[in-house]
Design a protein around this motif. Structure first.
Motif, mmCIF file in Angstrom:
data_model
loop_
_atom_site.group_PDB
_atom_site.id
_atom_site.type_symbol
_atom_site.label_atom_id
_atom_site.label_comp_id
_atom_site.label_asym_id
_atom_site.label_seq_id
_atom_site.Cartn_x
_atom_site.Cartn_y
_atom_site.Cartn_z
ATOM 1 N N LYS A 87 44.607 -13.841 -15.851
ATOM 2 C CA LYS A 87 44.492 -12.710 -14.919
ATOM 3 C C LYS A 87 44.277 -13.189 -13.484
ATOM 4 C CE LYS A 87 39.477 -11.992 -15.110
ATOM 5 N NZ LYS A 87 38.372 -11.079 -15.441
ATOM 6 N N ASN A 88 43.813 -14.428 -13.346
ATOM 7 C CA ASN A 88 43.566 -14.984 -12.013
ATOM 8 C C ASN A 88 44.755 -15.769 -11.467
ATOM 9 O OD1 ASN A 88 40.792 -14.066 -11.941
ATOM 10 N ND2 ASN A 88 40.333 -15.685 -13.431
ATOM 11 N N PHE A 89 45.813 -15.900 -12.256
ATOM 12 C CA PHE A 89 46.991 -16.660 -11.803
ATOM 13 C C PHE A 89 47.775 -15.867 -10.766
ATOM 14 C CE2 PHE A 89 47.494 -19.076 -16.108
ATOM 15 C CZ PHE A 89 46.295 -19.723 -15.874
ATOM 16 N N GLU A 93 53.306 -17.265 -11.829
ATOM 17 C CA GLU A 93 52.776 -18.113 -12.897
ATOM 18 C C GLU A 93 52.286 -17.262 -14.066
ATOM 19 O OE1 GLU A 93 49.740 -21.881 -13.522
ATOM 20 O OE2 GLU A 93 49.500 -20.576 -11.779
ATOM 21 N N MET A 94 51.627 -16.141 -13.775
ATOM 22 C CA MET A 94 51.176 -15.240 -14.833
ATOM 23 C C MET A 94 52.359 -14.751 -15.657
ATOM 24 S SD MET A 94 49.358 -11.483 -14.525
ATOM 25 C CE MET A 94 48.125 -12.017 -13.354
ATOM 26 N N TYR A 95 53.427 -14.394 -14.970
ATOM 27 C CA TYR A 95 54.619 -13.890 -15.647
ATOM 28 C C TYR A 95 55.189 -14.948 -16.582
ATOM 29 C CZ TYR A 95 58.917 -11.169 -16.221
ATOM 30 O OH TYR A 95 59.956 -10.423 -16.739
ATOM 31 N N GLU A 96 55.255 -16.192 -16.112
ATOM 32 C CA GLU A 96 55.791 -17.272 -16.926
ATOM 33 C C GLU A 96 54.913 -17.524 -18.160
ATOM 34 O OE1 GLU A 96 56.867 -22.051 -16.645
ATOM 35 O OE2 GLU A 96 56.084 -20.988 -14.896
ATOM 36 N N LEU A 140 44.534 -2.612 -15.505
ATOM 37 C CA LEU A 140 43.873 -2.625 -16.807
ATOM 38 C C LEU A 140 42.520 -3.328 -16.723
ATOM 39 C CD1 LEU A 140 46.830 -3.375 -19.267
ATOM 40 C CD2 LEU A 140 45.653 -1.202 -18.928
ATOM 41 N N GLU A 141 42.430 -4.340 -15.899
ATOM 42 C CA GLU A 141 41.167 -5.056 -15.727
ATOM 43 C C GLU A 141 40.109 -4.137 -15.125
ATOM 44 O OE1 GLU A 141 38.442 -8.193 -15.779
ATOM 45 O OE2 GLU A 141 40.384 -7.943 -16.776
#
Length: 503
Positions: A87-89, A93-96, A140-141
């Protein structure tokens, strides 16, 4: 119930998908469910870590293995698959991580051969852009999901947005109706519960919550916990997406390994499931018909019909053990239909098994999906009869307006339905039940089997309810005519006065 600021936050998640290019409600729900499920996995792993830190022992039941995951592109720590990490990316990068690592990981979760593994093998990540993913994760977080009840309310609210789903007679059952059916059947820790038209597993979730609330002794015994998590709940649905959502919905509500199978309940033979369950809870589709060639032959031996609502009732009888009970929503046509199949099935319920109750629901209960009038049938499979007195209740208000908006109101008969049902004697002496002496003009009353038989097994409430007509005292017509004549003279006098003033 989700209201106020929390409702606004959930709506923002939904609207983000729509503005991001995903307009299919089912796809939105499925993608949100995946993300909530991934978040739940991280919560479970964190709980296991905290327990290990407290006890000084190794982590038990770890969700994320320790080590490296080589996807063929580049190795990545399993810890990076956790919600609390990615969640912090940055968005790309999060998507990958989610596309290339998290989804392959959850597709391979579950024991080999389990229904969960079968449902999840086709899970697909379809969020189109890193920007949309990052926005949804942030939203969502920001939604509190720690409390199981709140989490359930939020998820039910999102499922309620499937208002376009009323295809092939399928639509979501309101939570308060599900709760009534669960409360009236009172699941026990030993029950084997099935919904043969499970959809998102709403009935099974409610049954699991009932057991948590009413039977805390489950958690004191390893065998009882295993039964709850592995054997107690079974759901069938012919739609693959529904099966996946149902599996994850049960996981989100803390049931570890239920059986949620993709299965066409009406088209497949049921020798493997016959007489296997002690409780059926269901709202099956009832707006369609099948060809005889399509319907399962074992169901046609019970009742020869193409009507799905009748075939589902036949299925429930087949699935139950003797002594097993059922609560099922049916359209009113099942109660009074004149076809041979309708009559045969009603006769079977009354003569071969034990028909316990018919709870008539208001015609607007399932709006905006449909305005079809419905009722809940409660029966016990005995294979040897047992129907004596059938309890009827005419629900006139369910706590919501009966229009498409379904706004909450103070008028609600459901608590009274449950209270009266729970007051019935546990012995066979039905005459000791206060309902025994209720007049037919009341909202609830008992009807003896002999009278139902005499009415050709008609189960419609209006066949037995007595409508009390209030006597209206009409005024004497001569008096009314005299008053009209006085008024007529007053009008004429006023008209003449006006004419003179204008002369």
């Amino acid at each position: 119930m989700v209201t106020g600021e929390l409702k606004s936050k959930v709506d923002k998640v939904w609207n983000a998908f729509w503005s991001g290019g995903i307009a299919n409600p089912m796809e939105v729900i499925e993608q949100i469910t995946y993300l909530l499920f991934i978040k739940r996995l991280d919560e479970l792993h964190t709980l296991a870590e905290n327990k290990a830190n407290t006890t000084g022992k190794l982590i038990e039941n770890r969700v994320f293995p320790d080590g490296m995951d080589d996807t063929g592109r580049r190795p990545r720590l399993y810890s990076d698959l956790r919600w609390s990490h990615f969640k912090n990316f940055a968005a790309p990068e999060m998507y990958e991580v989610i596309d290339q690592n998290v989804f392959p990981f959850i597709r391979n979760l579950g024991d080999v051969g389990s229904s969960f593994a079968a449902n999840m093998k086709d899970a697909r990540f379809t969020i189109p852009t890193p920007a949309l993913l990052s926005k949804v994760v942030d939203l969502l977080e920001d939604i509190p999901m720690e409390d199981r009840d709140t989490k359930g309310d939020i998820y039910e609210y999102m499922l309620g947005k499937l208002a376009t789903s009323g295809q092939n007679g399928q639509f979501r059952t309101s939570r308060h109706i599900i709760q009534l059916m669960v409360d009236m059947t009172a699941p026990t820790p030993q029950d084997l519960i099935i919904d043969p038209a499970a959809g998102t597993a709403g009935f099974l979730v409610a049954a699991s919550e009932y057991l948590r609330d009413h039977h805390p002794e489950i958690w004191a015994d390893a065998a009882s916990r295993d039964h709850f998590n592995r054997l107690a709940f079974t759901g069938f649905d012919s739609d693959a997406s529904m099966s996946r959502i149902g599996s994850m919905n049960m996981q989100l509500h803390g049931v570890e390994n239920p059986t949620i199978q993709r299965r066409d309940s009406l088209a497949e033979e049921h020798t493997d499931a016959e007489g296997s369950y002690t409780l059926v809870l269901a709202n099956p589709p009832f707006a369609g018909s099948l060809d005889y060639e399509t319907a399962a032959k074992d169901l046609l031996t019970i009742v020869k019909t193409k009507k799905t609502e009748l075939l589902f009732l036949a299925l429930m009888i087949r699935l139950l053990k003797n002594g097993g009970r059922a609560a099922v929503i049916v359209p009113d046509g099942v109660l009074f239909g004149s076809s041979t199949a309708h009559k045969a099935l009603r006769k079977m319920l009354v003569e071969d098994h034990k028909l316990d109750a018919v709870v008539k629901l208001p015609s607007g209960t399932f709006k905006p999906y449909t305005g079809v009038s419905t009722a809940i049938l409660f029966f016990t499979k005995t294979s040897s009869g047992g129907t004596d007195q059938v309890w009827f209740y005419d629900v006139q208000a369910d706590g919501f307006t009966l229009d498409d908006k379904r706004t909450p109101t103070e008028q609600n008969d459901l608590p009274d339905v449950l209270a009266r049902w729970l007051s019935r004697p546990q012995s066979s002496r039905v005459e000791t039940w206060p309902e025994f002496d209720r007049p037919r003009t009341a909202q609830s009353f008992l009807v003896p089997k002999s009278e139902i038989v005499a009415q050709n097994y008609d189960l419609s409430l209006n066949r037995y309810k007595v409508v009390e007509h209030e006597e209206v005292e009409h005024r004497d017509p001569a008096v009314i005519l005299a008053e009209l004549m006085v008024l007529e003279r007053e009008i004429q006098d006023a008209t003449a006065t006006l004419a003179r003033s204008l002369a």
